[in-house]
Design a protein around this motif. Structure first.
Motif, PDB file in Angstrom:
ATOM      1  N   LEU A   1       0.820  -1.205   0.000  1.00 53.49           N
ATOM      2  CA  LEU A   1       0.000   0.000   0.000  1.00 53.49           C
ATOM      3  C   LEU A   1       0.859   1.262   0.000  1.00 53.49           C
ATOM      4  N   ALA A   2       1.903   1.274   0.810  1.00 51.92           N
ATOM      5  CA  ALA A   2       2.749   2.464   0.891  1.00 51.92           C
ATOM      6  C   ALA A   2       3.429   2.752  -0.446  1.00 51.92           C
ATOM      7  N   PHE A   3       3.859   1.712  -1.142  1.00 53.24           N
ATOM      8  CA  PHE A   3       4.514   1.918  -2.432  1.00 53.24           C
ATOM      9  C   PHE A   3       3.505   2.407  -3.478  1.00 53.24           C
ATOM     10  N   ALA A   4       2.278   1.914  -3.391  1.00 50.12           N
ATOM     11  CA  ALA A   4       1.262   2.341  -4.340  1.00 50.12           C
ATOM     12  C   ALA A   4       0.876   3.802  -4.144  1.00 50.12           C
ATOM     13  N   LEU A   5       0.998   4.307  -2.924  1.00 53.08           N
ATOM     14  CA  LEU A   5       0.591   5.675  -2.625  1.00 53.08           C
ATOM     15  C   LEU A   5       1.699   6.699  -2.840  1.00 53.08           C
ATOM     16  N   ARG A   6       2.894   6.244  -3.108  1.00 56.58           N
ATOM     17  CA  ARG A   6       3.995   7.197  -3.301  1.00 56.58           C
ATOM     18  C   ARG A   6       3.738   8.198  -4.423  1.00 56.58           C
ATOM     19  N   PRO A   7       3.220   7.778  -5.576  1.00 56.66           N
ATOM     20  CA  PRO A   7       2.950   8.785  -6.619  1.00 56.66           C
ATOM     21  C   PRO A   7       1.960   9.856  -6.170  1.00 56.66           C
ATOM     22  N   VAL A   8       0.994   9.476  -5.331  1.00 57.40           N
ATOM     23  CA  VAL A   8       0.039  10.467  -4.826  1.00 57.40           C
ATOM     24  C   VAL A   8       0.748  11.466  -3.917  1.00 57.40           C
ATOM     25  N   GLY A   9       1.621  10.958  -3.033  1.00 50.75           N
ATOM     26  CA  GLY A   9       2.386  11.859  -2.173  1.00 50.75           C
ATOM     27  C   GLY A   9       3.302  12.772  -2.962  1.00 50.75           C
ATOM     28  N   ARG A  10       3.869  12.233  -4.030  1.00 51.01           N
ATOM     29  CA  ARG A  10       4.737  13.057  -4.886  1.00 51.01           C
ATOM     30  C   ARG A  10       3.934  14.183  -5.531  1.00 51.01           C
TER      31      ARG A  10
END
Length: 221
Positions: A77-86
């Motif tokens: 989940l954390a890896f999938a959300l990285r683009p959103v955080g970016r």
């Protein structure tokens, strides 16, 4: 008559980079190593907890295999959300500046990691334990993406050494505690110490990220 006079070419120094340049490179390498070590420590600690602890503590009524799958989904989940955080960090950078957004992202990452180590199990909080764990993991993923967008640590030997050191330290700490404790105690509270210790590591990594951004001239935004 001056046409035949040869003008000597300027000599290039054979001494290599100046001491100041070498010191700056060393400082940058150390900062990159710290950033990568903190991230690797966090990832390894959470992944081990997802395999060794969460199936029994957070997903006890789904069986061992479904619990492992749920834990693996949290890791992803954390890896999938990285683009959103970016995307969020780049959108906020213009309004609030790099220092504030970077400090916010680093603080969220540190707090979510430490909070994961204080969460109750399913027996004490029921489904709320799952929701809190998902919320903490979501915060980690968004914060990782934001930190990487504002000033990514460049790929280098220092980054590789830092990542390896963080993974080895996390695995050694978790394995040492698991081998020295009764399994029930490790599942109940022993696994929490590495995640709480990651709070201090992330704070150091935040200062390292700020130093990298300062060296790149990005903190003047």
């Amino acid at each position: 008559m001056f046409a035949d006079v040869a003008v000597p070419a300027p000599r290039r120094s054979a001494r290599g980079p100046s001491p100041a340049s070498r010191n700056a490179d060393a400082d940058t390498g150390a900062a990159v190593a710290v950033v990568r070590a903190a991230e690797s420590f966090d990832q390894t600690t959470f992944a081990l907890a997802a395999c060794l602890v969460f199936p029994a503590l957070v997903f006890p009524y789904w069986g061992e295999l479904p619990g492992l799958l749920f834990g693996a989904a949290l890791v992803a989940l954390a890896f999938a959300l990285r683009p959103v955080g970016r995307w969020a960090a780049l959108a906020l950078r213009g309004s609030f500046g790099v220092p504030r957004v970077l400090a916010l992202a680093g603080g969220v990452l540190a707090l979510c990691t430490a909070a994961t180590g204080t969460l109750p199990g399913y027996g004490a909080a029921g489904g709320l334990a799952i929701l809190l764990l998902v919320a903490c993991r979501t915060g980690q993923g968004l914060a990782w993406g934001a930190c990487g967008a504002l000033h990514p640590a460049p790929a280098s030997a220092s980054a590789a050494v830092g990542a390896l050191a963080g993974a080895v330290a996390a695995a050694g700490l978790v394995a040492g505690m698991a081998s020295q404790m009764v399994h029930a105690d490790f599942v109940a509270w022993g696994w929490r110490y590495p995640l709480c210790a990651a709070l201090a590591i992330h704070l150091v990594a935040l200062f390292a990220r700020m130093r990298l951004a300062s060296g790149a001239g990005e903190l003047s935004d």
